[in-house]
Write an enzyme that holds these catalytic residues in place. Structure first.
Site, short mmCIF file in Angstrom:
data_model
loop_
_atom_site.label_atom_id
_atom_site.label_comp_id
_atom_site.label_asym_id
_atom_site.label_seq_id
_atom_site.Cartn_x
_atom_site.Cartn_y
_atom_site.Cartn_z
N GLY A 1 8.00 -2.01 5.18
CA GLY A 1 9.15 -2.11 5.10
C GLY A 1 10.29 -1.36 5.71
O GLY A 1 9.86 -0.18 6.36
N GLU A 2 10.98 -1.92 5.95
CA GLU A 2 12.45 -0.99 6.34
C GLU A 2 13.86 -1.12 5.02
O GLU A 2 14.22 -1.42 4.34
CB GLU A 2 13.74 -1.36 7.60
N SER B 1 12.51 7.01 6.74
CA SER B 1 12.70 6.84 8.07
C SER B 1 13.10 5.15 8.54
O SER B 1 12.99 4.31 7.75
CB SER B 1 10.85 7.04 8.53
N GLU C 1 0.87 -1.08 -0.32
CA GLU C 1 -0.09 0.13 -0.25
C GLU C 1 0.72 1.48 0.05
O GLU C 1 1.68 1.24 0.35
CB GLU C 1 -0.82 -0.07 1.34
N CYS D 1 1.09 2.17 9.52
CA CYS D 1 1.82 1.18 8.40
C CYS D 1 1.21 -0.31 8.32
O CYS D 1 1.09 -0.90 9.43
CB CYS D 1 2.65 0.78 9.05
N CYS E 1 8.02 -7.09 6.68
CA CYS E 1 9.06 -6.35 7.22
C CYS E 1 9.62 -7.45 8.10
O CYS E 1 9.15 -7.98 9.15
CB CYS E 1 8.61 -5.20 7.58
N SER F 1 12.91 5.54 13.49
CA SER F 1 11.98 5.49 15.03
C SER F 1 12.65 4.84 15.59
O SER F 1 13.39 4.15 16.39
CB SER F 1 11.29 4.31 14.16
N LEU F 2 12.90 5.97 16.99
CA LEU F 2 13.69 4.96 18.22
C LEU F 2 12.54 4.94 19.15
O LEU F 2 13.09 3.46 19.51
CB LEU F 2 13.84 6.45 18.98
N HIS F 3 11.56 5.68 19.68
CA HIS F 3 9.90 5.23 20.24
C HIS F 3 10.38 4.33 21.68
O HIS F 3 9.50 3.80 22.76
CB HIS F 3 10.33 3.98 19.62
N CYS G 1 3.45 8.64 0.88
CA CYS G 1 4.06 7.49 2.52
C CYS G 1 4.51 6.15 1.37
O CYS G 1 3.03 5.67 0.69
CB CYS G 1 2.86 7.32 3.32
N CYS H 1 3.99 -2.97 15.64
CA CYS H 1 3.82 -2.62 13.96
C CYS H 1 2.78 -3.80 13.13
O CYS H 1 3.78 -4.89 13.18
CB CYS H 1 4.73 -2.19 13.43
N CYS I 1 9.35 -5.09 14.93
CA CYS I 1 8.66 -3.88 16.32
C CYS I 1 7.06 -4.46 16.61
O CYS I 1 6.48 -4.53 16.27
CB CYS I 1 8.80 -2.62 14.99
N ASN J 1 -1.32 2.69 17.78
CA ASN J 1 -2.24 2.42 17.01
C ASN J 1 -2.75 0.73 17.06
O ASN J 1 -1.64 0.28 17.13
CB ASN J 1 -2.30 2.13 15.40
S1 SF4 Z 1 7.64 -0.38 12.48
FE1 SF4 Z 1 8.98 0.09 10.26
S2 SF4 Z 1 10.85 -0.94 10.77
FE2 SF4 Z 1 9.64 -1.47 12.93
S3 SF4 Z 1 8.25 -3.61 11.71
FE3 SF4 Z 1 6.85 -2.21 11.13
S4 SF4 Z 1 8.03 -1.00 8.89
FE4 SF4 Z 1 9.66 -3.10 10.18
#
Ligand code: SF4
Length: 387
Positions: A196-197, A228, A103, A371, A147, A252-254, A140, A154, A151, A328
Site C-alpha cells: 500500500g501507499e 515511505s 503482511e 513488498c 495498492c 520511492s523515486l526510482h 515493515c 511491484c 508501479c 526483485n
Molecule cells: S511500490 Fe509501493 S506505491 Fe508502488 S505499487 Fe507497490 S506498494 Fe504501491
C-alpha cells in the site's frame, strides 16, 4: 450493541477501540459514567502490553470487561502463518476480519540503517540484556490491501487496490510482531513500506502514527518511524505539518526524470519529479536528519551511468541518503534485475558525486519478503464487501 468496524477508525459507534487515543478513551469512560483515568489504563493494556482480550484486563470490573468485548475490542486479524528466512527476517501473514490478507515483515537492522540510531523503543520481554547488545529489528508495516499506484516493478501494484486498512489494523501489526521477537531482540524502528501507499490513506496512517508514538503506549519516537511514499505531494506536505518533520520520510523515486519515471510509476503523471524535489525541500526536516531516496534498479530502464549522473544533479539541493535496491523479479512483469556490475557502477558514480549510498540486500528472498509477494503467492483474498 454492534461491534466496531476495525477497517476504519470512525464508525457508527465512534472511534474503534484499538484506534482510540488516551484522551478519547478518557472521554469514552466519562461519557459512560466511569472515572477518566480508566482511559489511560485501557490504552496501556492495548498499546504497551499488547493485550487485546478485555477478559485479561485484571484492573477493570467484570462489567467493563464484558462491555469492551461487545464494543469490538478484539484482534482485527488472525495470524495465518509466520515465514522465517535464513537471514532472520520473519514475515507474518495476517487475515483480516473480512478475509483480505496482508503482511508485515520483521527485518534485522543492518549497520548502515542503524547509523542515525538512538536508544531502542520497545522490546519483546522485560528481562533483556543491555540495550546496546540487543539485536535491533525493524518492522515493515502494510497500510492497504493491495495498492492503487500501479508501479510496474511491484507485486502489490499489479494486484490493484482492494481497500485501505484502518488505524486499528495498522497499529495491531506492531502488537502482533512484538510477539515474534526472539530473545535478545528489540523492535527498534517502524517503516511504513509494506503493501500500500501510506499517504494515499493519510488519515488512518496519521492516526496509527499517533497511536504508536504515544508515550503511554508502544512509545516509538517519531524519528524511529519512517513513512515511505511513491510521491503524493499533498500527503508529504500534511505529514510535514502534522508531525513537524520529525517522522522520517522515504521517497520511492526510482528515476531521475519524468520520461523514465513515467514508464514505471503511473502516479508520476500527477506529481512530476520537479514537484517531488520541491516538496522534499519544503519538508521541515530537523537538522542532521536526511530524507531517504529509494531507487529500485531495473535492467535497461533506469540503471545506466547517465541515470546515475542525472540523479546526482537532481538531488543536489537536498539532504538525502540513497538506497539502491536491485529489482526483485516478479511474475506479473517482464522487467529484469540489473547485473551486479551495473549496480556497482551506479553506486560508485553516486558515491563519487558525494552521496551516502547504500546497497540494500534483498532480505528474506526465501520467504518472498519483497513488498506484497507473499500475499500474492497465497492469492490476495478480496473481501466480500469493499469500503
Ligand atoms: S511500490 Fe509501493 S506505491 Fe508502488 S505499487 Fe507497490 S506498494 Fe504501491
Amino acid at each position: 450493541m454492534s461491534a466496531a468496524d476495525p477497517t476504519r477508525s470512525h464508525g457508527p459507534g465512534g472511534v474503534h477501540p484499538i484506534a482510540r487515543l488516551p484522551e478519547e478513551w478518557e472521554a469514552y469512560f466519562e461519557a459512560n459514567g466511569e472515572r477518566a483515568f480508566r482511559g489511560a489504563q485501557v490504552f496501556r493494556w492495548i498499546h504497551q502490553r499488547g493485550e487485546l482480550d478485555p477478559a485479561k484486563m485484571s484492573d477493570l470490573s467484570k462489567a467493563w470487561r464484558v462491555r469492551l468485548s461487545e464494543e469490538g475490542l478484539a484482534p482485527p486479524f488472525e495470524l495465518v502463518e509466520v515465514f522465517r528466512s535464513r537471514d532472520g527476517t520473519r514475515k507474518l501473514l495476517l487475515e483480516l476480519v473480512d478475509g483480505g490478507r496482508v503482511e508485515c515483515v520483521l527485518i534485522p537492522m543492518s549497520k548502515e540503517s542503524d547509523e542515525d540510531d538512538e536508544s531502542p523503543a520497545t522490546s519483546g520481554s522485560s528481562a533483556e540484556p543491555p540495550t546496546d547488545r540487543r539485536r535491533k529489528m525493524t518492522l515493515c508495516i502494510s497500510t492497504q490491501l493491495g495498492c492503487a499506484m500501479g508501479c510496474v516493478f511491484c507485486a502489490s501494484g499489479q494486484a490493484g487496490l482492494v481497500r485501505g486498512l484502518g488505524a486499528a489494523e495498522i497499529a495491531a501489526q506492531v502488537l502482533e510482531a512484538r510477539r515474534h521477537l526472539d530473545d535478545g531482540e528489540v523492535l527498534s524502528n517502524l517503516v511504513y513500506m509494506g503493501m500500500g501507499e501510506p499517504l494515499h490513506h493519510y488519515d488512518e496512517t496519521a492516526r496509527s502514527i499517533r497511536l504508536l508514538s504515544h508515550g503511554e503506549g508502544a512509545g516509538f519516537g517519531l524519528r524511529r518511524i519512517t513513512v515511505s511514499t511513491v510521491g503524493l505531494v499533498p500527503g508529504i506536505r500534511r505529514l510535514g505539518e502534522d508531525f513537524g518533520g520529525k517522522v522520517g520520510l522515504a521517497l520511492s523515486l526510482h528515476a531521475p526524470s519524468d520520461d523514465v519515471r513515467q514508464k514505471i510509476i503511473p502516479m508520476n503523471s500527477r506529481f512530476g519529479v520537479r514537484d517531488l524535489v520541491q516538496s522534499l525541500r519544503e519538508y521541515p526536516l530537523p537538522r542532521r536528519r536526511r530524507i531517504t531516496i529509494e531507487y529500485t534498479l531495473i535492467s535497461g530502464v533506469n540503471d545506466q551511468p547517465a541515470h546515475a549522473r542525472a540523479l546526482a544533479n537532481l538531488l543536489r539541493p537536498l539532504s538525502v541518503k540513497i538506497n539502491l535496491i536491485p529489482m526483485n523479479v516478479i511474475d506479473a512483469s517482464s522487467l529484469a534485475a540489473p547485473s551486479d556490475e551495473g549496480v556497482e557502477r551506479f553506486r560508485d558514480l553516486l558515491v563519487q558525486a558525494g552521496y551516502s549510498c547504500f546497497l540494500r540486500r534483498r532480505r528474506g528472498d526465501d520467504v518472498a519478503a519483497a513488498c506484497g509477494q507473499l500475499a500474492l503467492a497465497e492469492r490476495l483474498v478480496r473481501p466480500s464487501a469493499s469500503s
